[in-house]
Design a protein around this motif. Structure first.
Motif, PDB file in Angstrom:
ATOM      1  N   THR A   1       0.833  -1.207   0.000  1.00 15.79           N
ATOM      2  CA  THR A   1       0.000   0.000   0.000  1.00 15.79           C
ATOM      3  C   THR A   1       0.869   1.259   0.000  1.00 15.79           C
ATOM      4  OG1 THR A   1      -1.694  -1.182   1.238  1.00 15.79           O
ATOM      5  CG2 THR A   1      -1.834   1.212   1.219  1.00 15.79           C
ATOM      6  N   MET A   2       1.903   1.260   0.851  1.00 16.44           N
ATOM      7  CA  MET A   2       2.776   2.428   0.912  1.00 16.44           C
ATOM      8  C   MET A   2       3.560   2.608  -0.391  1.00 16.44           C
ATOM      9  SD  MET A   2       1.835   3.624   3.687  1.00 16.44           S
ATOM     10  CE  MET A   2       2.876   5.035   3.771  1.00 16.44           C
ATOM     11  N   THR A   3       3.976   1.506  -0.987  1.00 20.73           N
ATOM     12  CA  THR A   3       4.689   1.583  -2.264  1.00 20.73           C
ATOM     13  C   THR A   3       3.788   2.154  -3.351  1.00 20.73           C
ATOM     14  OG1 THR A   3       6.026  -0.321  -1.646  1.00 20.73           O
ATOM     15  CG2 THR A   3       5.960   0.241  -3.979  1.00 20.73           C
TER      16      THR A   3
ATOM     17  N   CYS B   1       1.212   4.089  -2.906  1.00 20.96           N
ATOM     18  CA  CYS B   1       0.996   5.525  -2.619  1.00 20.96           C
ATOM     19  C   CYS B   1       2.199   6.367  -3.048  1.00 20.96           C
ATOM     20  CB  CYS B   1       0.724   5.720  -1.132  1.00 20.96           C
ATOM     21  SG  CYS B   1      -0.861   5.070  -0.589  1.00 20.96           S
ATOM     22  N   MET B   2       3.408   5.871  -2.754  1.00 20.87           N
ATOM     23  CA  MET B   2       4.598   6.615  -3.129  1.00 20.87           C
ATOM     24  C   MET B   2       4.752   6.705  -4.654  1.00 20.87           C
ATOM     25  SD  MET B   2       6.097   7.756  -0.434  1.00 20.87           S
ATOM     26  CE  MET B   2       7.778   8.075  -0.863  1.00 20.87           C
TER      27      MET B   2
ATOM     28  N   GLY C   1       6.555  12.736   0.930  1.00 25.52           N
ATOM     29  CA  GLY C   1       5.838  11.477   1.132  1.00 25.52           C
ATOM     30  C   GLY C   1       6.624  10.509   2.006  1.00 25.52           C
ATOM     31  N   THR C   2       7.935  10.459   1.781  1.00 28.64           N
ATOM     32  CA  THR C   2       8.782   9.600   2.596  1.00 28.64           C
ATOM     33  C   THR C   2       8.789  10.068   4.044  1.00 28.64           C
ATOM     34  OG1 THR C   2      10.171   9.149   0.678  1.00 28.64           O
ATOM     35  CG2 THR C   2      11.111   8.676   2.829  1.00 28.64           C
TER      36      THR C   2
ATOM     37  N   ASN D   1       5.499   9.145   5.586  1.00 26.73           N
ATOM     38  CA  ASN D   1       5.456   7.703   5.797  1.00 26.73           C
ATOM     39  C   ASN D   1       6.184   7.317   7.078  1.00 26.73           C
ATOM     40  OD1 ASN D   1       5.280   4.924   5.472  1.00 26.73           O
ATOM     41  ND2 ASN D   1       6.916   4.836   3.980  1.00 26.73           N
ATOM     42  N   TYR D   2       7.406   7.794   7.264  1.00 24.95           N
ATOM     43  CA  TYR D   2       8.163   7.470   8.468  1.00 24.95           C
ATOM     44  C   TYR D   2       7.511   8.041   9.719  1.00 24.95           C
ATOM     45  CZ  TYR D   2      11.941   5.564   5.673  1.00 24.95           C
ATOM     46  OH  TYR D   2      12.683   4.797   4.820  1.00 24.95           O
TER      47      TYR D   2
ATOM     48  N   ILE E   1       4.266   8.567  10.212  1.00 26.18           N
ATOM     49  CA  ILE E   1       3.091   7.745  10.514  1.00 26.18           C
ATOM     50  C   ILE E   1       3.525   6.406  11.111  1.00 26.18           C
ATOM     51  CG2 ILE E   1       1.194   6.456   9.445  1.00 26.18           C
ATOM     52  CD1 ILE E   1       0.843   8.845   7.537  1.00 26.18           C
ATOM     53  N   ARG E   2       4.570   5.796  10.580  1.00 23.67           N
ATOM     54  CA  ARG E   2       5.046   4.515  11.113  1.00 23.67           C
ATOM     55  C   ARG E   2       5.516   4.660  12.554  1.00 23.67           C
ATOM     56  NH1 ARG E   2       9.270   2.228   6.967  1.00 23.67           N
ATOM     57  NH2 ARG E   2       9.634   0.838   8.726  1.00 23.67           N
TER      58      ARG E   2
END
Length: 75
Positions: free
Chosen positions: A4-6, A8-9, A20-21, A24-25, A27-28
């Motif tokens: 999913t993240m891939t 989205c990116m 975006g990166t 992502n980090y 949120i993780r």
């Protein structure tokens, strides 16, 4: 989660990939913190309940033993 993240990116334009990166980090890390907090809270509640039961049971056993001893030898 990773596919999913891939996906989205891959949808982001080139100039927004760094943002975006970072998102992502972030949120993780946030979800990891929340998950850890929930796990520790549940484990603490369970340990407290088990400890309270153990203390109560031990205390009752001790009182009964002391009472029977006193009744046998002193009363």
């Amino acid at each position: 989660m990773m596919p999913t993240m891939t996906e989205c990116m891959n949808q982001l334009p080139q100039h927004l990939i760094s943002h975006g990166t970072a998102l992502n980090y972030t949120i993780r890390q946030g979800t990891g913190l929340i998950g850890t907090a929930i796990l520790v809270t549940i484990m603490t509640q369970q340990a407290t309940e088990h400890l309270a039961k153990a203390i109560t049971t031990s205390t009752i056993d001790m009182v009964v033993t002391m009472y029977s001893y006193l009744r046998r030898y002193w009363l």
